[in-house]
Design an enzyme around this catalytic site. Structure first.
Site, PDB file in Angstrom:
ATOM      1  N   GLU A  76     -88.958  27.820  49.439  1.00  0.00           N
ATOM      2  CA  GLU A  76     -87.457  28.451  50.074  1.00  0.00           C
ATOM      3  C   GLU A  76     -87.130  27.371  51.420  1.00  0.00           C
ATOM      4  O   GLU A  76     -86.287  26.848  51.884  1.00  0.00           O
ATOM      5  CB  GLU A  76     -86.510  29.617  50.300  1.00  0.00           C
ATOM      6  CG  GLU A  76     -86.417  30.281  49.031  1.00  0.00           C
ATOM      7  CD  GLU A  76     -87.268  30.969  47.973  1.00  0.00           C
ATOM      8  OE1 GLU A  76     -86.434  31.717  47.062  1.00  0.00           O
ATOM      9  OE2 GLU A  76     -88.310  30.692  48.601  1.00  0.00           O
ATOM     10  N   PHE A 138     -82.650  46.677  44.822  1.00  0.00           N
ATOM     11  CA  PHE A 138     -83.956  45.828  44.672  1.00  0.00           C
ATOM     12  C   PHE A 138     -83.398  44.083  45.970  1.00  0.00           C
ATOM     13  O   PHE A 138     -82.469  43.543  45.238  1.00  0.00           O
ATOM     14  CB  PHE A 138     -84.064  45.684  43.542  1.00  0.00           C
ATOM     15  CG  PHE A 138     -85.420  44.738  43.517  1.00  0.00           C
ATOM     16  CD1 PHE A 138     -86.574  45.228  43.791  1.00  0.00           C
ATOM     17  CD2 PHE A 138     -84.863  43.449  42.138  1.00  0.00           C
ATOM     18  CE1 PHE A 138     -87.959  44.408  43.466  1.00  0.00           C
ATOM     19  CE2 PHE A 138     -85.745  42.883  42.304  1.00  0.00           C
ATOM     20  CZ  PHE A 138     -87.457  42.628  42.958  1.00  0.00           C
ATOM     21  N   GLN A 139     -84.349  43.162  46.124  1.00  0.00           N
ATOM     22  CA  GLN A 139     -83.976  42.240  46.617  1.00  0.00           C
ATOM     23  C   GLN A 139     -82.423  42.147  47.233  1.00  0.00           C
ATOM     24  O   GLN A 139     -82.240  41.151  46.985  1.00  0.00           O
ATOM     25  CB  GLN A 139     -84.018  41.315  45.379  1.00  0.00           C
ATOM     26  CG  GLN A 139     -85.377  40.728  45.523  1.00  0.00           C
ATOM     27  CD  GLN A 139     -86.227  39.637  44.342  1.00  0.00           C
ATOM     28  OE1 GLN A 139     -85.303  39.166  43.472  1.00  0.00           O
ATOM     29  NE2 GLN A 139     -86.878  38.972  44.184  1.00  0.00           N
ATOM     30  N   LYS A 188     -73.689  39.121  42.784  1.00  0.00           N
ATOM     31  CA  LYS A 188     -74.156  38.640  41.682  1.00  0.00           C
ATOM     32  C   LYS A 188     -73.453  38.608  40.502  1.00  0.00           C
ATOM     33  O   LYS A 188     -72.862  37.783  39.627  1.00  0.00           O
ATOM     34  CB  LYS A 188     -75.119  39.340  41.492  1.00  0.00           C
ATOM     35  CG  LYS A 188     -75.699  38.924  39.941  1.00  0.00           C
ATOM     36  CD  LYS A 188     -76.631  39.620  39.315  1.00  0.00           C
ATOM     37  CE  LYS A 188     -77.636  39.180  37.976  1.00  0.00           C
ATOM     38  NZ  LYS A 188     -79.512  39.182  38.027  1.00  0.00           N
ATOM     39  N   MET A 504    -101.234  19.876  70.202  1.00  0.00           N
ATOM     40  CA  MET A 504    -100.665  19.878  71.814  1.00  0.00           C
ATOM     41  C   MET A 504    -101.173  21.314  72.116  1.00  0.00           C
ATOM     42  O   MET A 504    -100.601  21.394  73.170  1.00  0.00           O
ATOM     43  CB  MET A 504     -99.236  19.444  71.206  1.00  0.00           C
ATOM     44  CG  MET A 504     -97.839  19.825  72.739  1.00  0.00           C
ATOM     45  SD  MET A 504     -98.006  18.101  72.910  1.00  0.00           S
ATOM     46  CE  MET A 504     -97.107  17.067  72.574  1.00  0.00           C
TER      47      MET A 504
END
Length: 618
Positions: A76, A138-139, A188, A504
């Site tokens: 993602e 969940f999630q 959802k 760096m």
């Protein structure tokens, strides 16, 4: 977040709905179908994302869309940076999509990145069903709460009928005023529910009225200061590019004859090759640009925000300068440096009006004389040019590699950089003559930005060559998106500036930590066998890794091969190309202003403090 936030006009505003009044045909659809139809209507043509449980209903109608292309990324974070690269290259709103929980939280870094750099982006996330919100389902993650400080605005949608209006508003907010990321989190069950779809929806954004037209009195005051100044500087930031104001900037610069310095986000706003351009300011800016700001008696800041990398120690920055500060976001004006003439407005309109006001001053006989100023600037530019030394051991110079990539690239090539030494060298040694040809993570400094941002840029502007200039540290964060490029016919080119270290950070360890290289060496570890190292074993082997992801890969170690290798990479356009440039590990970025010190203490090179040959700083 309150709807009163102001924000810099995008130069290609997204198509947006009218504010109601006209009837439209009504369709009976699911919320998911409504979402895809809404994306089509606002003009989104590319979405970068990964499906998952909560967002899955949206992926079914997405399969049938002939107007929205979905690019299946591998992480993602890649989707978010790709949306940013797309937006920066095209001027349109970038779109990314993810599922709930970890899918959404993996977007946090690119959302924060887009927020810092004022990039128009809409992130669409699935959320657990509305009745489960707040139950630790969940999630489930409160992505609206998590991203509230790093979005321009965000929405939680729990009703299917709200989807068209929210999508229309999200694209409008992201692309107008000061651009920025907007999150749309959709439950959802809202995606699954039956609803009606009609377009355009009625927009209702009370309090959101970005001011684009500057105040005439402030414009007149700015013009008077410009013509009265002896040592003016035009300090140009990324807002000028976002406003599509580069033509107006060139007119103002040539009208006045004032020097122009372009920030890291503003590179390309003014041609690097122009005689009035004195370089990039900042911690690793050109000596002339940094010193010009320090000794100026007037700074005209245009779409820039006086950030710490430009100012150094703030209370010692530009001590003799009056400040004209023009920005579309009133919150930026006076935030870090008080403005003598504050101007709120879109950079394009501000510049056009200042040009007219300066022309009027000239007509009245008021014209600035910058002869002595340019004598100083020219002396500094000749004495302290950007440069680098070739390694004494015959190895590749990273600066030379990047310089030749820039010189051999086709006209109009877009360059995306990761973060670190290679980013600064790409800023210094590639010439940027056009806007939207330099993409980088300026505000957040996000390692791993380059490859997915280049992917997004190439998807948005497929007829342009796109080079990602990356470090071996950055490359190991998001290189999996090369698989995405290979499978989706997105033939970017990647230069890995491979010095075997987090360059760096290693430079700082060299300068400030007595060369104690704690955890910055990438090519060895506690269990590395010395015999394997001496045998030239590479862990990882970037050529093999890239080939495994469907790329054409080359390694370059000999300076004699440099041009041949770059030209070979430029000639291949049917798949991604990765070049592993093995460069000298001790090369450093100069000039440099150490963190927390005054810009007066700029070092042109190691142990080289510039002598400006003047004692009068009045």
């Amino acid at each position: 977040m309150p709807m009163t936030e102001q924000a810099t006009g995008a130069h290609h505003p997204q198509p947006r709905p009218r504010s109601g009044g006209q009837s439209a045909p009504v369709e009976h659809v699911t919320g998911a179908q409504s979402l895809i139809r809404s994306l089509e209507e606002v003009g989104a043509d590319t979405v970068f994302g990964i499906p998952g449980g909560a967002i899955l209903p949206a992926y079914d109608p997405l399969m049938d869309s002939t107007r929205v292309r979905h690019v299946l990324v591998r992480h993602e974070q890649g989707a978010g940076h790709a949306a940013t690269g797309y937006a920066q290259a095209t001027g349109r709103v970038g779109v990314c999509m993810a599922t709930s929980g970890p899918g959404a939280t993996n977007l946090v870094t690119p959302i924060a990145d887009a927020h810092m750099d004022s990039v128009p982006m809409v992130a669409i996330t699935g959320q657990v069903a509305s009745k489960a919100i707040g139950t630790d389902a969940f999630q489930e993650a409160d992505i609206v709460g998590i991203t509230m400080p790093i979005t321009k605005h965000n929405f939680l949608v729990t009703k299917a009928e709200d989807i068209p209006r929210v999508i229309a508003q999200a694209f409008h907010i992201a692309s107008t005023g000061r651009p920025g990321p907007v999150l749309v989190d959709i439950a959802k069950d809202a995606l699954q529910a039956r609803t009606t779809f009609s377009w355009p929806p009625t927009m209702d954004l009370p309090g959101y009225r970005p001011v684009t037209k500057p105040h005439a009195k402030q414009i007149r005051e700015a013009a008077k200061l410009i013509t009265a100044a002896k040592r003016p500087v035009l300090y140009v930031g990324g807002g000028v590019i976002k406003a599509g104001a580069t033509a107006e900037l060139k007119v103002l610069a040539e009208l006045t004859g004032a020097p122009v310095t372009t920030t890291l986000m503003g590179l390309g706003a003014f041609p690097d090759s122009h005689e009035l351009h004195v370089g990039m300011p900042g911690m690793h800016g050109a000596v002339t640009a940094v010193t010009a700001l320090q000794k100026a008696d007037l700074i005209v800041a245009l779409g820039a925000r006086f950030d710490d990398r430009v100012t150094g120690k703030l209370d010692s920055f530009a001590p003799y300068a009056k400040i004209v500060h023009a920005d579309i976001d009133p919150a930026e004006i006076g935030k870090n440096r008080a403005a003598d003439v504050p101007i709120v407005g879109d950079a394009r309109e501000v510049l056009a009006d200042i040009v007219q006001a300066v022309q009027k001053e000239h007509a009245e006989g008021n014209r600035g004389d910058y002869t002595a100023w340019w004598k100083d600037l020219s002396r500094w530019r000749e004495t302290y040019p950007l440069g680098y030394d070739q390694p004494g051991d015959g190895s590749l110079s990273p600066q030379h590699v990047i310089e030749r990539i820039g010189q051999l690239a086709p006209e109009g090539t877009i360059f995306a950089a990761g973060v670190g030494q290679h980013q600064m060298w790409a800023a210094h040694f590639v010439q940027y003559e056009q806007p939207a040809t330099w993409l980088n993570s300026g505000g957040a400094g996000t390692m791993g930005y380059a490859v997915p941002a280049a992917m997004g840029a190439k998807a948005g502007v497929p007829d342009r060559a796109v080079w990602a200039i990356d470090g071996d540290g950055c490359f190991q964060m998001t290189n999996q998106e090369l698989t995405t490029c290979a499978l989706n016919n997105i033939p970017i080119k990647v230069a890995i500036i491979n010095n075997g270290a987090l360059g760096m950070v290693r430079q700082w360890q060299t300068l400030f930590y007595n060369q104690r290289y704690s955890n910055t060496v990438l090519h060895s570890g506690p269990g590395t066998d010395a015999a394997e190292k001496s045998a030239g074993t590479r862990v990882p082997d970037f050529v093999k890794l890239s080939e495994a992801m469907g790329c054409y890969a080359i390694r370059c170690e000999d300076p004699a091969d440099l041009d041949k290798v770059i030209e070979e990479a430029n000639s291949i356009n049917d798949r991604p190309v990765v070049v592993d440039f093995i460069v000298h590990e001790d090369a450093m970025v100069w000039p440099m202003v150490a963190a927390g010190t005054s810009n007066d203490e700029i070092m042109a090179a190691r142990d080289v403090r510039p002598d400006f040959g003047d004692n009068e700083d009045d």
